[in-house]
Design an enzyme around this catalytic site. Sequence first.
Site, PDB file in Angstrom:
ATOM      1  N   TYR A 107       0.831  -1.206   0.000  1.00 15.86           N
ATOM      2  CA  TYR A 107       0.000   0.000   0.000  1.00 15.86           C
ATOM      3  C   TYR A 107       0.867   1.259   0.000  1.00 15.86           C
ATOM      4  O   TYR A 107       0.361   2.356  -0.231  1.00 15.86           O
ATOM      5  CB  TYR A 107      -0.906   0.049   1.236  1.00 15.86           C
ATOM      6  CG  TYR A 107      -1.950  -1.037   1.326  1.00 15.86           C
ATOM      7  CD1 TYR A 107      -2.222  -1.899   0.260  1.00 15.86           C
ATOM      8  CD2 TYR A 107      -2.673  -1.218   2.509  1.00 15.86           C
ATOM      9  CE1 TYR A 107      -3.177  -2.891   0.372  1.00 15.86           C
ATOM     10  CE2 TYR A 107      -3.633  -2.203   2.620  1.00 15.86           C
ATOM     11  CZ  TYR A 107      -3.880  -3.050   1.553  1.00 15.86           C
ATOM     12  OH  TYR A 107      -4.829  -4.035   1.677  1.00 15.86           O
ATOM     13  N   HIS A 152       0.422 -11.505   2.256  1.00 18.42           N
ATOM     14  CA  HIS A 152      -0.651 -10.832   1.520  1.00 18.42           C
ATOM     15  C   HIS A 152      -1.393 -11.760   0.550  1.00 18.42           C
ATOM     16  O   HIS A 152      -2.631 -11.714   0.464  1.00 18.42           O
ATOM     17  CB  HIS A 152      -0.069  -9.636   0.768  1.00 18.42           C
ATOM     18  CG  HIS A 152      -1.048  -8.534   0.546  1.00 18.42           C
ATOM     19  ND1 HIS A 152      -0.680  -7.232   0.367  1.00 18.42           N
ATOM     20  CD2 HIS A 152      -2.407  -8.536   0.473  1.00 18.42           C
ATOM     21  CE1 HIS A 152      -1.747  -6.474   0.192  1.00 18.42           C
ATOM     22  NE2 HIS A 152      -2.812  -7.241   0.241  1.00 18.42           N
TER      23      HIS A 152
END
Length: 279
Positions: free
Chosen positions: A52, A110
């Site tokens: 991110y 992730h």
Amino acid sequence: MTIHIPEVLLNDGVKAPAIGFGTAWIRGAKGVESLKTAMNLGYRLIDSAFNYENEGVVGEAVRKSGVPREELFITSKLPGRHHKYDEAVKTIEESLYRAGLDYYDLYLIHWPNPKVNLYVEAWQALIDARKKGLIRSIGVSNFLPEHLERLIQETGVVPSMNQIELHPFYNQAEQRANHLTHGIVTESWSPLGRGKELLEHEHLRAIAETHGKSVSQIVLRWHVQLGAIPIPRSQSKEHQQENIDIFSFELSKEEMKAICDIPTTGPLWDQDPAVYEEF
């Protein structure tokens, strides 16, 4: 007004807030202010990720919020390109340096990236990082049952949490049932699903009118009663307040079933964990 959030006990004894705040695409000074607002409203679980590119924003908001660090539950995630053991160890350390934190409360892989086939190696890096005190609790994101089974069989360590796409148009009943058998808590990304389509759904609007709540509040309450931890994202203080204010009412069994019975339309994007490769 700060809202008190109940906690969920994870399988490793760590407690996590029952709702969190998602930070994808939240960056820069505006992102810091948005996160400070969320924390001051009562959000304690803050979900970030290496990819991110905002771990620094999260750390800055933690320092400026005035909320004691020990009251917060900060999460980040290991990217697919760093699944090799040595790279994973360095990336976890780099995640902490970026945020200026001494530890993460939760760290996730992730995506499994099954073609690369290094997720067990990455998992071992998380296990060792927890032993070093860099992470309090370790989990995964977007892992299918077969990926979870392999982690458990090869390392003996069960993830505390699996963060998956979950919303009324994709309720993941089989996946959630698998989590339950292993004592893994489900965390929901994109908990409000298909935006306008969800907000205008007639069954959800009818339930919302019954309770005098918004459709978003009904859906987030549905997550909580499923035993899942939703992590909605909003930079609007009004929506942040609305999303967190879901603990003063309860959905009936009939209302829960009506939401679970909404026909599934599948995932939002073409990201099948069986084949998807995150960079």
